[in-house]
Motif scaffolding. Structure first.
Motif, PDB file in Angstrom:
ATOM      1  N   TYR A  79      -8.255  13.285 -18.036  1.00 40.69           N
ATOM      2  CA  TYR A  79      -8.792  12.452 -16.957  1.00 40.69           C
ATOM      3  C   TYR A  79      -7.945  12.571 -15.697  1.00 40.69           C
ATOM      4  O   TYR A  79      -8.477  12.580 -14.580  1.00 40.69           O
ATOM      5  N   ILE A  80      -6.622  12.651 -15.851  1.00 44.75           N
ATOM      6  CA  ILE A  80      -5.749  12.763 -14.684  1.00 44.75           C
ATOM      7  C   ILE A  80      -6.002  14.075 -13.932  1.00 44.75           C
ATOM      8  O   ILE A  80      -5.931  14.118 -12.697  1.00 44.75           O
ATOM      9  N   SER A  81      -6.318  15.132 -14.671  1.00 45.09           N
ATOM     10  CA  SER A  81      -6.570  16.416 -14.009  1.00 45.09           C
ATOM     11  C   SER A  81      -7.948  16.467 -13.342  1.00 45.09           C
ATOM     12  O   SER A  81      -8.201  17.349 -12.506  1.00 45.09           O
ATOM     13  N   ARG A  82      -8.823  15.523 -13.649  1.00 44.15           N
ATOM     14  CA  ARG A  82     -10.166  15.559 -13.079  1.00 44.15           C
ATOM     15  C   ARG A  82     -10.190  15.386 -11.558  1.00 44.15           C
ATOM     16  O   ARG A  82     -10.903  16.132 -10.870  1.00 44.15           O
ATOM     17  N   PRO A  83      -9.437  14.447 -10.970  1.00 44.73           N
ATOM     18  CA  PRO A  83      -9.443  14.386  -9.507  1.00 44.73           C
ATOM     19  C   PRO A  83      -8.933  15.665  -8.848  1.00 44.73           C
ATOM     20  O   PRO A  83      -9.416  16.042  -7.780  1.00 44.73           O
ATOM     21  N   ILE A  84      -7.955  16.316  -9.500  1.00 47.31           N
ATOM     22  CA  ILE A  84      -7.453  17.583  -8.948  1.00 47.31           C
ATOM     23  C   ILE A  84      -8.569  18.621  -8.957  1.00 47.31           C
ATOM     24  O   ILE A  84      -8.790  19.335  -7.980  1.00 47.31           O
ATOM     25  N   SER A 385     -16.551  13.795  -5.479  1.00 48.10           N
ATOM     26  CA  SER A 385     -15.641  14.200  -6.555  1.00 48.10           C
ATOM     27  C   SER A 385     -14.408  13.320  -6.587  1.00 48.10           C
ATOM     28  O   SER A 385     -13.999  12.811  -7.640  1.00 48.10           O
ATOM     29  N   LEU A 386     -13.786  13.124  -5.422  1.00 54.13           N
ATOM     30  CA  LEU A 386     -12.547  12.356  -5.357  1.00 54.13           C
ATOM     31  C   LEU A 386     -12.765  10.912  -5.796  1.00 54.13           C
ATOM     32  O   LEU A 386     -12.019  10.381  -6.625  1.00 54.13           O
ATOM     33  N   THR A 387     -13.792  10.265  -5.266  1.00 51.58           N
ATOM     34  CA  THR A 387     -14.012   8.851  -5.584  1.00 51.58           C
ATOM     35  C   THR A 387     -14.381   8.664  -7.052  1.00 51.58           C
ATOM     36  O   THR A 387     -13.822   7.798  -7.733  1.00 51.58           O
ATOM     37  N   PHE A 388     -15.310   9.471  -7.545  1.00 49.52           N
ATOM     38  CA  PHE A 388     -15.745   9.286  -8.929  1.00 49.52           C
ATOM     39  C   PHE A 388     -14.620   9.601  -9.905  1.00 49.52           C
ATOM     40  O   PHE A 388     -14.417   8.873 -10.883  1.00 49.52           O
ATOM     41  N   GLN A 389     -13.894  10.688  -9.662  1.00 46.93           N
ATOM     42  CA  GLN A 389     -12.871  11.092 -10.628  1.00 46.93           C
ATOM     43  C   GLN A 389     -11.651  10.162 -10.595  1.00 46.93           C
ATOM     44  O   GLN A 389     -11.039   9.913 -11.639  1.00 46.93           O
ATOM     45  N   LEU A 390     -11.290   9.625  -9.439  1.00 41.31           N
ATOM     46  CA  LEU A 390     -10.228   8.618  -9.421  1.00 41.31           C
ATOM     47  C   LEU A 390     -10.701   7.339 -10.106  1.00 41.31           C
ATOM     48  O   LEU A 390      -9.921   6.665 -10.788  1.00 41.31           O
ATOM     49  N   GLY A 391     -11.975   7.007  -9.941  1.00 47.55           N
ATOM     50  CA  GLY A 391     -12.541   5.889 -10.691  1.00 47.55           C
ATOM     51  C   GLY A 391     -12.505   6.145 -12.183  1.00 47.55           C
ATOM     52  O   GLY A 391     -12.284   5.231 -12.983  1.00 47.55           O
ATOM     53  N   SER A 392     -12.687   7.408 -12.571  1.00 46.29           N
ATOM     54  CA  SER A 392     -12.607   7.796 -13.983  1.00 46.29           C
ATOM     55  C   SER A 392     -11.211   7.601 -14.538  1.00 46.29           C
ATOM     56  O   SER A 392     -11.041   7.115 -15.659  1.00 46.29           O
ATOM     57  N   VAL A 393     -10.208   7.999 -13.766  1.00 43.69           N
ATOM     58  CA  VAL A 393      -8.826   7.812 -14.221  1.00 43.69           C
ATOM     59  C   VAL A 393      -8.529   6.326 -14.388  1.00 43.69           C
ATOM     60  O   VAL A 393      -7.992   5.885 -15.412  1.00 43.69           O
ATOM     61  N   LEU A 394      -8.887   5.537 -13.385  1.00 44.08           N
ATOM     62  CA  LEU A 394      -8.617   4.105 -13.408  1.00 44.08           C
ATOM     63  C   LEU A 394      -9.382   3.401 -14.517  1.00 44.08           C
ATOM     64  O   LEU A 394      -8.845   2.515 -15.195  1.00 44.08           O
ATOM     65  N   GLY A 395     -10.634   3.800 -14.729  1.00 46.28           N
ATOM     66  CA  GLY A 395     -11.469   3.125 -15.711  1.00 46.28           C
ATOM     67  C   GLY A 395     -11.457   3.791 -17.070  1.00 46.28           C
ATOM     68  O   GLY A 395     -10.899   3.265 -18.038  1.00 46.28           O
ATOM     69  N   ALA A 396     -12.049   4.988 -17.156  1.00 50.66           N
ATOM     70  CA  ALA A 396     -12.227   5.643 -18.453  1.00 50.66           C
ATOM     71  C   ALA A 396     -10.928   6.198 -19.022  1.00 50.66           C
ATOM     72  O   ALA A 396     -10.664   6.057 -20.227  1.00 50.66           O
ATOM     73  N   GLY A 397     -10.115   6.840 -18.185  1.00 51.86           N
ATOM     74  CA  GLY A 397      -8.926   7.507 -18.700  1.00 51.86           C
ATOM     75  C   GLY A 397      -7.931   6.577 -19.367  1.00 51.86           C
ATOM     76  O   GLY A 397      -7.289   6.936 -20.358  1.00 51.86           O
ATOM     77  N   THR A 398      -7.814   5.381 -18.836  1.00 48.69           N
ATOM     78  CA  THR A 398      -6.843   4.429 -19.386  1.00 48.69           C
ATOM     79  C   THR A 398      -7.440   3.528 -20.466  1.00 48.69           C
ATOM     80  O   THR A 398      -6.699   2.775 -21.113  1.00 48.69           O
ATOM     81  N   ALA A 399      -8.751   3.570 -20.656  1.00 47.98           N
ATOM     82  CA  ALA A 399      -9.426   2.606 -21.539  1.00 47.98           C
ATOM     83  C   ALA A 399      -8.874   2.577 -22.973  1.00 47.98           C
ATOM     84  O   ALA A 399      -8.540   1.497 -23.487  1.00 47.98           O
ATOM     85  N   PRO A 400      -8.762   3.727 -23.661  1.00 49.35           N
ATOM     86  CA  PRO A 400      -8.278   3.661 -25.052  1.00 49.35           C
ATOM     87  C   PRO A 400      -6.852   3.146 -25.171  1.00 49.35           C
ATOM     88  O   PRO A 400      -6.543   2.346 -26.070  1.00 49.35           O
ATOM     89  N   LEU A 401      -5.975   3.590 -24.257  1.00 50.85           N
ATOM     90  CA  LEU A 401      -4.584   3.137 -24.308  1.00 50.85           C
ATOM     91  C   LEU A 401      -4.478   1.641 -24.011  1.00 50.85           C
ATOM     92  O   LEU A 401      -3.777   0.901 -24.715  1.00 50.85           O
TER      93      LEU A 401
END
Length: 459
Positions: A79-84, A385-401
């Protein structure tokens, strides 16, 4: 150095902004199926992260909980690599065209999935196994980072303004469709005896990706370039400047509102797809295969719920529908967790249905058009891309942890802690939607920094 478009098959000529019905249908089908293949690959890892990888890619002497946490950390790396990836592919997509970038992202995803399916385990190569998994997951994240915005824009930019919400959602539904395929196929193999599943059964779904990629690449070869991009290129606006710098300077509020609005529904998406399956299996209420089938059933309904809410946004506006979705999310999240904790087969199945097609889709359905309409054509791929993928990191990427941490807090509230965190995300997202300006029905070529107009006038 040749441009990225030189190495790929040329786009058939596009007739400006006014495309034919055949062009529009081909763009919608291509975006949907290509996005489905991409998310099949990406979500297959997510589904396997809690069920398979802790047992195969870490030391057998490691605490199982730690192994699961490390699997989720690797999931987060993707998820972190997605905004890049979003910024990288957005840059070239805004300068050289959407189609060529989508061809590359799909090929990358397919190669990574096949590589994961062939990977040796920790028992064979030791610590190199999790390191290789991290590398492949990062490459996979780069590809998905460029995929979502490109597929959404190819669909939305091929139709009339009044239908952009629905059209953008067709690409967005590739996510739950890919989830259906990933969980269905993995669920079928999960019915094997434990030893067979862990030795070879989990690998087959990853290797099957190769066939899907071939189909997706053929469809993307056939689609025409985005008519909005062709028009902007003819006007001479797409080869000047650096898109990411323009986005940061011209659309700071648009970008911030987009990130925060996307985070809540994306958190719910990842929570259901990654965390809740091993959670309900761990309670002993259902077995692994049954839980995956429940998730699959809810994802199937999700496919139709997303375009329904997007269609509503075409009728009534992006803001009203997304705000109604925020209210629905807050009202239903506690009942959803109560059903997950009930121990009842039918209530757990209903909880997945409440979570995916209702809570998640109600605010997520219009998100493609909501984001796309915030940016001009020459900046749109990068901005979305930037907005959705940073939203992904904030929301989806951290969800399980975060869910793993919140559920074990000393206050004894368990899943209630997760519910309150989700409500906080939704509240922030709703505030961002309120502050955003309504864009339904306005020409995509007239979207110059609407959320940032007042900021620009002050500056």
């Amino acid at each position: 150095m040749p441009s990225p478009s030189a190495a790929l098959p040329p786009s058939p000529p596009a007739a400006g902004h006014h495309t034919t019905g055949k062009d529009s249908r081909r763009a919608l089908v291509s975006s949907f199926l290509g996005s489905t293949v991409e998310y099949y690959d990406f979500l297959l890892y997510a589904a396997a992260a809690g069920l398979v990888f802790p047992k195969l890619f870490f030391s057998a002497d490691m605490d199982p909980t730690l192994g699961t946490i490390l699997s989720f950390v690797i999931l987060l790396a993707g998820y972190i690599s997605r905004p890049i990836g979003g910024v990288l592919f957005g840059h070239f997509g805004d300068k050289y065209g959407r189609k060529n970038m989508l061809f590359i992202t799909l090929m990358m995803m397919g190669l990574v999935s096949v590589a994961i399916g062939l990977m040796p385990t920790y028992a064979a190569i030791g610590v190199a196994a999790p390191l290789l998994l991290v590398f492949l997951r990062v490459v996979q994240g780069l590809a998905v980072g460029g995929e979502w915005a490109g597929a959404t824009l190819m669909a939305a930019e091929h139709v009339k303004e009044k239908n952009r919400g629905f059209a953008a959602s067709i690409a967005v539904t590739g996510g739950p469709t890919g989830s259906v395929l990933a969980t269905l196929i993995l669920g079928l193999f999960a019915g094997l005896p434990e030893d067979d599943f862990l030795s070879w059964g989990w690998r087959i779904p990853f290797l099957l990706s190769a066939a899907l990629v071939v189909i997706g690449l053929y469809l993307r070869y056939r689609v025409t370039e985005s008519p909005d991009f062709v028009e902007a290129r003819a006007a001479g606006t797409v080869h000047t400047g650096v898109p990411i710098l323009r986005v940061l300077k011209k659309y700071p509020l648009s970008s911030l509102y987009g990130i925060l609005a996307a985070a809540g529904p994306l958190f719910m998406q990842a929570l259901l797809g990654v965390f809740m399956v091993p959670y309900v299996v761990g309670t002993g209420a259902v077995d692994r295969q049954t839980a995956l089938m429940m998730l699959t059933a809810s994802s199937f309904v999700h496919i139709f719920a997303i375009p329904f809410f997007a269609w509503l946004s075409d009728k009534f506006g992006r803001r009203p529908v997304m705000l109604a979705g925020a209210g629905i999310s807050v009202a239903l999240v506690f009942p959803m967790f109560a059903m997950f904790n009930s121990g009842s087969f039918w209530l757990i199945a209903l909880a997945f249905m409440v979570g995916n097609p209702i809570i998640q889709a109600s605010m997520y359905g219009p998100i493609g058009a909501f984001l796309a309409e915030k940016f001009d054509t020459q900046d749109r791929y990068t901005g979305v891309s930037l907005t959705f993928q940073l939203g992904s990191v904030l929301g989806a990427g951290t969800a399980p942890l975060l869910a793993t941490w919140l559920i074990d807090l000393d206050n004894g509230r368990g899943t209630d802690n997760i519910a309150w965190y989700f409500i906080a995300l939704i509240a922030v997202g709703a505030a961002s939607v309120i502050l955003s300006k309504e864009t339904r029905g306005r020409s995509a070529r007239e979207q110059t920094a609407r959320d940032d107009a007042d900021l620009a006038s002050v500056g």
